[in-house]
Design a protein around this motif. Structure first.
Motif, PDB file in Angstrom:
ATOM      1  N   ASN A 222       0.809  -1.365   0.018  1.00 53.81           N
ATOM      2  CA  ASN A 222       0.067  -0.093  -0.014  1.00 53.81           C
ATOM      3  C   ASN A 222       0.825   1.218  -0.175  1.00 53.81           C
ATOM      4  O   ASN A 222       1.636   1.736   1.087  1.00 53.81           O
ATOM      5  N   PRO A 223       1.063   1.920  -1.308  1.00 50.17           N
ATOM      6  CA  PRO A 223       0.151   1.911  -2.308  1.00 50.17           C
ATOM      7  C   PRO A 223       0.438   0.555  -3.037  1.00 50.17           C
ATOM      8  O   PRO A 223       1.565   0.102  -2.847  1.00 50.17           O
ATOM      9  N   ARG A 229      -1.177  -6.934  -7.315  1.00 49.19           N
ATOM     10  CA  ARG A 229      -2.011  -7.954  -6.507  1.00 49.19           C
ATOM     11  C   ARG A 229      -2.108  -7.076  -5.036  1.00 49.19           C
ATOM     12  O   ARG A 229      -1.016  -7.000  -4.537  1.00 49.19           O
ATOM     13  N   VAL A 230      -3.221  -7.161  -4.570  1.00 47.79           N
ATOM     14  CA  VAL A 230      -3.457  -6.567  -3.183  1.00 47.79           C
ATOM     15  C   VAL A 230      -3.659  -7.855  -2.107  1.00 47.79           C
ATOM     16  O   VAL A 230      -4.523  -8.496  -2.541  1.00 47.79           O
ATOM     17  N   SER A 274      -5.851   4.778 -11.456  1.00 51.85           N
ATOM     18  CA  SER A 274      -5.142   4.919 -10.119  1.00 51.85           C
ATOM     19  C   SER A 274      -6.288   6.083  -9.476  1.00 51.85           C
ATOM     20  O   SER A 274      -7.272   6.434  -9.625  1.00 51.85           O
ATOM     21  N   GLY A 275      -5.868   5.966  -8.094  1.00 54.34           N
ATOM     22  CA  GLY A 275      -6.768   6.677  -7.091  1.00 54.34           C
ATOM     23  C   GLY A 275      -6.632   5.906  -5.705  1.00 54.34           C
ATOM     24  O   GLY A 275      -6.270   4.731  -5.298  1.00 54.34           O
ATOM     25  N   LEU A 276      -7.607   6.257  -4.885  1.00 52.28           N
ATOM     26  CA  LEU A 276      -8.116   5.846  -3.399  1.00 52.28           C
ATOM     27  C   LEU A 276      -8.988   4.942  -3.668  1.00 52.28           C
ATOM     28  O   LEU A 276     -10.050   5.221  -4.362  1.00 52.28           O
ATOM     29  N   TYR A 277      -8.777   3.670  -2.811  1.00 49.10           N
ATOM     30  CA  TYR A 277     -10.057   2.867  -2.885  1.00 49.10           C
ATOM     31  C   TYR A 277     -10.191   2.337  -1.316  1.00 49.10           C
ATOM     32  O   TYR A 277      -9.444   2.433  -0.686  1.00 49.10           O
ATOM     33  N   ALA A 293      -4.305   2.739  -1.820  1.00 52.27           N
ATOM     34  CA  ALA A 293      -3.956   3.408  -3.143  1.00 52.27           C
ATOM     35  C   ALA A 293      -3.493   2.549  -4.086  1.00 52.27           C
ATOM     36  O   ALA A 293      -2.685   1.641  -3.908  1.00 52.27           O
ATOM     37  N   ILE A 294      -4.081   2.788  -5.391  1.00 49.78           N
ATOM     38  CA  ILE A 294      -3.424   2.148  -6.603  1.00 49.78           C
ATOM     39  C   ILE A 294      -2.822   3.267  -7.556  1.00 49.78           C
ATOM     40  O   ILE A 294      -3.178   4.253  -7.539  1.00 49.78           O
TER      41      ILE A 294
END
Length: 296
Positions: A222-223, A229-230, A274-277, A293-294
């Protein structure tokens, strides 16, 4: 025996031929890969880049340049302790999704990142037989005294001794005159491991004993880089996870953790920006929202 992503078959043959043979997916063209080396290869691992690894008195790498049936551009190197390998007594090996090579040896686990070797010896018995990946890409190691797993992100080794699990399984002492009866494989359909030894075949399924506390939830990396892969770790086994964008759009839903690690693995779709998730985690133990974040 191994198959690559194009379904070509790789065979390590012990005997008069003493070569690594490849048979194309149509089963029409047998072909052997250089270098020719008397002896037999214990294990084969295949990179997506076209590199073929073989364990025998170290580890031999043949770089096919992804032109498998054309020897004219092949290069190879035989890696030993002179190159930083922890031991020349090598056994099982496997390549992960990032083309890192893991090698089981008689004194610990060797790791090659494409440039240098490192080693891990945090085992109660460093006499290792084999190494495998599970369906989530985790590294599992079969040792003489038990089964271990390695978490590359946190550089952590943990595991279970057979004696602590009440399991009786034996492996013969290694000898040039004895063929070792030993097998180790992950079964993706049943989510378990199969282990073969002198005392028979063992099915080993590992489950968490208790629910994780939601306060311990961890998202990593993170990010995270897009198309990566998260991992969402330390969540109860009954949890369900949904992923939302910052605008509230549902991106993924009903993600479930595996029973061994209490961990959800989400492969980010190619079209994710991209952005906040936000990860919404729901369980009988409560609800928790975590953000990550991605980036591209």
């Amino acid at each position: 025996m191994k198959f690559d992503t194009n379904n070509n078959m790789y065979l390590s043959v012990a005997g008069p031929s003493d070569k690594l043979w490849v048979i194309d997916s149509a089963l029409t063209t047998p072909y052997w890969l250089p270098p020719f080396q008397p002896g037999y290869f214990i294990e084969i691992a295949i990179e997506s880049t076209g590199k073929i690894w073989r364990t025998m008195g170290g580890v031999i790498m043949t770089d096919t340049k992804n032109t498998l049936f054309d020897r004219t551009d092949d290069t190879f190197h035989w890696y030993t302790t002179a190159d930083g390998l922890i031991s020349n007594f090598t056994r099982g090996c496997v390549v992960d999704q990032n083309n890192n090579l893991y090698i089981a040896t008689d004194v610990g686990l060797a790791i090659y990142n494409g440039t240098t070797f490192s080693s891990i010896t945090d085992f109660t018995n460093e006499d290792l037989f084999d190494v495998e990946l599970d369906s989530q890409g985790r590294v599992w190691i079969l040792a003489r005294d038990g089964i271990y797993y390695y978490e590359p992100v946190f550089d952590i080794v943990s595991g279970w001794k057979f004696s602590d699990l009440g399991i009786h399984i034996e492996f013969l002492a290694v000898s040039n005159e004895i063929i070792q009866v030993q097998g180790f494989a992950f079964d993706p359909l049943r989510g378990c491991f199969w282990i073969g030894g002198e005392t028979g075949l063992l099915k080993l399924a590992i489950q968490m004993d208790s629910a994780s506390v939601l306060d311990d939830v961890l998202i990593y990396p993170n990010p995270v880089v897009a198309k990566g892969r998260v991992r969402i770790k330390n969540i109860p086994t009954d949890a369900r996870v949904s992923i939302y964008s910052i605008a509230g759009r549902l991106v993924a839903e009903d993600l479930t953790p595996d029973v061994v690690f209490g961990e959800v693995v989400w492969d980010i779709p190619d079209d994710t920006g991209s952005g906040l998730y936000f990860a919404l985690i729901k369980s009988q133990y409560g609800t928790k929202v975590c953000k990550f974040a991605i980036v591209k």
